[in-house]
Design an enzyme around this catalytic site. Structure first.
Site, PDB file in Angstrom:
ATOM      1  N   HIS A 163       0.822  -1.220   0.000  1.00 44.25           N
ATOM      2  CA  HIS A 163       0.000   0.000   0.000  1.00 44.25           C
ATOM      3  C   HIS A 163       0.854   1.268   0.000  1.00 44.25           C
ATOM      4  O   HIS A 163       0.381   2.338  -0.390  1.00 44.25           O
ATOM      5  CB  HIS A 163      -0.940  -0.016   1.198  1.00 44.25           C
ATOM      6  CG  HIS A 163      -2.213   0.746   0.984  1.00 44.25           C
ATOM      7  ND1 HIS A 163      -2.301   1.866   0.159  1.00 44.25           N
ATOM      8  CD2 HIS A 163      -3.461   0.561   1.494  1.00 44.25           C
ATOM      9  CE1 HIS A 163      -3.556   2.325   0.181  1.00 44.25           C
ATOM     10  NE2 HIS A 163      -4.267   1.547   0.971  1.00 44.25           N
ATOM     11  N   ASP A 388      -9.271  -8.780 -17.175  1.00 42.72           N
ATOM     12  CA  ASP A 388      -9.403  -9.860 -18.158  1.00 42.72           C
ATOM     13  C   ASP A 388      -8.030 -10.154 -18.759  1.00 42.72           C
ATOM     14  O   ASP A 388      -7.462  -9.320 -19.465  1.00 42.72           O
ATOM     15  CB  ASP A 388     -10.392  -9.458 -19.251  1.00 42.72           C
ATOM     16  CG  ASP A 388     -10.721 -10.596 -20.209  1.00 42.72           C
ATOM     17  OD1 ASP A 388      -9.990 -11.607 -20.219  1.00 42.72           O
ATOM     18  OD2 ASP A 388     -11.704 -10.466 -20.974  1.00 42.72           O
TER      19      ASP A 388
END
Length: 460
Positions: A163, A388
């Site tokens: 992060h 994808d």
């Protein structure tokens, strides 16, 4: 077969010589990358852990090669964190090109069986992400990936992204860049990463021109009843296992929430749902009426600053908005009251306010005020669910684990729905889910809810 959400996943079987390091497949700059005060907050010293379920596996060679290719552009993720040479309390990235950790495993489960377990995180999901043994947070590589092949020919892809290097917008940008390299390797990335963090560098000297309730500079003491209640609440939440509660809000449910505020107040989906979740969280914990409670929520400030942060910035370009009030006012007033507080907190986040916050964080004793605070992180509307790699979008996307922070998650195949996920002590989960749903069914009722069965009731 897996029939209940309480059942653990089977063990992962790692292929030989796992894990491996995937370095960039071309020469990358070797230097130290400065991290802004927003990047290296202690509050963010963890990895964002995503879990994706795909019906069809992607070729391992394609995934590895495309990862090595995208790490040429996102080369800091192939480096390692270390203390700054100038100030050992600040972090920087040694852009060494060592590479990302990549593990390949097999699990004897089908995609359909996993979907049965996917409404709420399960502690056994942690085995889907390679556990890197390290002495400290700094020793963990910024990017860890595990590809787990399934019995049915599908796969689970888990990533842990530090992060301190990326926020939610940045992680989504990186993951889509990786998928782009897998499907269109000869076409340039649609968004080039912007690495420089000096756009959020503090001023010299620092100019803290606002009070910042998101933070406190001193550890809480028991000098007041409010402080004592905060310490007691923190101890309560941290002293026992937390159980995830998961409630899905469809567009019609969200419209019902918004109707609590019209015609006199227009609000966004986030404002209505965050306010409702905050009220239900406070009610379920049965907090002292005089306790000052806070809602901390992430706000993307890339376009709020002057000048705007450049496109492609994948570092931490968000700050925490802070709404606050005493418990009794939040609970007794209607949703309108809470929404107004959230809207005011958002309105406070001007360019000057954010710059003041960055300067405040020069003081390394300053910490995010997590006492009596609900923290909401929005993962919906970031495009995370559209990933994808060439064999279709995921069947499921969510966190690997559930913790005390509240997540607003996207719902696969339903862009306008939101899944609210928050972990609470087991004794209050039923009350929380009841309060979250009762406003959708009619007037609020403060009757006994301890025996309420947290059934789906058409909301999941």
């Amino acid at each position: 077969m897996f029939k209940s959400q309480s059942q653990d996943l089977p063990d992962c079987f790692y292929y030989p010589n796992q894990p491996v390091l995937i370095p960039p497949n071309a020469l990358t700059p070797k230097h130290s990358l400065f991290l802004s005060n927003l990047d290296d907050q202690k509050f963010l010293r963890f990895s964002i852990k995503y879990l994706y379920l795909f019906r069809k596996s992607i070729s391992l060679d394609i995934l590895k090669y495309s990862l090595s290719a995208v790490l040429v552009d996102y080369y800091p993720l192939a480096g390692r964190l270390r203390p700054s040479a100038e100030d050992d309390q600040k972090l920087e990235v040694d852009c060494s090109g060592e590479g990302a950790v990549f593990a390949e495993a097999f699990m004897d489960i089908s995609a359909e069986e996993f979907l049965e377990l996917s409404k709420k995180p399960n502690r056994s999901w942690r085995k889907l992400l390679y556990r890197f043994e390290a002495h400290s947070f700094l020793d963990i590589p910024p990017l860890i990936v595990q590809l787990t092949k399934l019995r049915c020919g599908g796969m689970i892809l888990c990533t842990a992204i530090n992060h301190c290097l990326c926020d939610g917008v940045g992680t989504s940008q990186f993951l889509h860049a990786w998928a782009h390299m897998a499907t269109k390797p000869n076409i340039d990335l649609p968004i080039s990463p912007f690495h420089t963090r000096y756009v959020l560098k503090s001023r010299n000297p620092p100019q803290v021109n606002f009070t910042h309730p998101e933070y406190n500079r001193n550890a809480p003491t028991k000098d007041s009843a409010d402080a004592a209640a905060r310490i007691e609440l923190n101890h309560y939440l941290q002293s026992q296992p937390l159980v995830p509660a998961s409630i899905t809000f469809t567009p019609s449910h969200i419209l019902q929430l918004k109707r609590q505020c019209v015609p006199s107040l227009k609000c966004t989906t986030f404002e209505a749902l965050a306010s409702h979740t905050w009220r239900c969280w406070v009610r379920s914990l049965d907090l002292s009426p005089s306790l000052n409670v806070k809602l901390l929520f992430s706000v993307n400030v890339r376009k709020k600053l002057n000048p705007e942060i450049p496109q492609g910035y994948y570092g931490n370009g968000f700050v925490l908005g802070c709404a606050q009030t005493v418990s009794k006012d939040l609970v007794k007033n209607n949703l309108y009251h809470a929404v107004k507080l959230v809207q005011q907190a958002k309105a406070n986040l001007t360019d000057e306010y954010v710059r003041s916050m960055v300067d405040l964080l020069e003081d390394k004793t300053c910490k995010t005020d997590l006492s009596a605070s609900l923290v909401i992180s929005q993962w919906s509307k970031l495009g995370l669910e559209d990933l994808d790699f060439g064999e279709g979008k995921p069947l499921h996307m969510g966190p690997v684990t559930s913790d005390i922070y509240c997540l607003f998650l996207p719902l696969i195949g339903d862009f306008d729905s939101v899944r609210v996920l928050v972990s609470l002590p087991e004794s209050v989960v039923g009350k929380f889910e009841y309060y979250m749903k009762e406003l959708l069914d009619g007037e609020e009722d403060d009757g006994d809810v301890n025996g309420y069965c947290a059934e789906e009731n058409g909301l999941m």
